[in-house]
Design a protein around this motif. Structure first.
Motif: not given
Ligand SMILES: [Zn+2]
Ligand SMILES: [Zn+2]
Length: 315
Positions: A31-35
């Motif tokens: 995972v690089r970025l999550a919202g």
């Protein structure tokens, strides 16, 4: 690995959560970025009976499979491919589905996740991580256009100026519509006014029962009742809030006015990535804050603040 876990009572970061192991057909994704989305907040309040790693909106790097080494986003519904819904080509309604970070499957607020290879959509280089992380809710917004034939002449009211409403507004504008947006927060409505849209505070908006299409993204139980005040006879309401409730609501106007109500959930991830790649959407004003994965519980609290739009979590 490090992961943000809901145990049925509390949200906490576990530094030694078991590493996910992809079964056949599935792929490990870093995972690089999550919202953070409304659904995560509802789960953290114990509404959906989920236990495990939270989060379903992400951009990551595939660590195996045919997209190995590439940035990817992923459809969150993991399906059997054999049930009546799958065979009818509506896999988002698979009878046996699990859903990333929502139902039966660990989610994206973690260093790594697993998803079926078929769910992954590669992200072109021109789409930044901070834009790609919007792919999943953007797909949910695009689903409206697959359920209703949108045309620019439609009188449209969008209820909700939050996370999803902001994306729905952009999708409607891209389809040539000019929705009036009804919301609660002047600073969120201002973002939509800057796009040239008309906005109104919920208390002030004229209810003339004259709207062809009402799209309900309030995230509240009262959204359907409000939509009924705007929709014209034989008009259409698209309901996006999973917490919609009829408690105390008179449904007779639905029948008397022959209103069509359409429930709407997940949409096409590939179309969402195409729309992001076209570069026409200004999403940066929607990012309220970014937190490290270690601070994920704070990220959830921040996302629940009235002024917040999209809060991001970075492993
Ligand atoms: Zn979501
Ligand atoms: Zn199925």
């Amino acid at each position: 690995m490090k992961a943000c876990v809901f145990d049925g009572r509390d949200v906490s970061v576990n530094p030694a959560y078991p590493d996910p192991v992809p079964p056949p057909g599935e792929v490990l994704v870093r995972v690089r970025l999550a919202g953070v989305c409304q659904t995560d907040l509802e789960i953290a309040r114990g509404y959906m009976g989920f236990r495990g790693v939270l989060g379903h909106e992400f951009v990551g790097t595939a660590l195996g499979g045919r997209h190995e080494g590439r940035r990817v986003v992923g459809g969150i519904n993991c399906v059997c491919g054999r049930c009546d819904m799958c065979l009818a080509d509506v896999p988002t309604h698979c009878r046996w589905r699990t859903t990333l970070g929502i139902d039966g499957r660990d989610g994206a607020f973690a260093e790594r996740l697993v998803l079926p290879e078929a769910n992954l959509v590669p992200v072109p280089d021109e789409v930044s991580d901070r834009a790609a992380v919007f792919a999943e809710p953007l797909a949910a917004a695009l689903e409206i256009g697959r359920q209703v034939a949108l045309n620019p002449d439609m009188e449209t009211v969008l209820l909700g100026d939050g996370r999803l409403g902001q994306l729905v507004a952009r999708v409607l504008v891209a389809a040539g519509l000019r929705p009036m947006v009804v919301g609660k927060a002047p600073e969120k409505l201002a973002i939509l006014e800057a796009m040239g849209l008309t906005t109104a505070l919920a208390a002030d908006a004229p209810r003339e029962a004259a709207t062809d299409l009402v799209i309900e993204c309030t995230g509240t139980a009262e959204g359907l009742g409000m939509a009924l005040e705007f929709v014209r006879p034989r008009g259409t309401i698209v309901l996006k809030s999973t917490v919609a409730d009829t408690a105390g609501l008179d449904l007779a106007p639905l029948v008397v006015n022959e209103v069509t109500v359409i429930g709407s959930r997940c949409g096409p991830m590939d179309e969402a990535v195409e729309l992001l790649a076209a570069g026409q959407l200004d999403l940066e004003p929607l990012v309220t804050a970014t937190y490290l994965l270690d601070e994920a519980p704070r990220a959830l609290a921040a996302a629940a603040e009235p002024g917040a739009i999209k809060v991001l979590v970075e492993p």
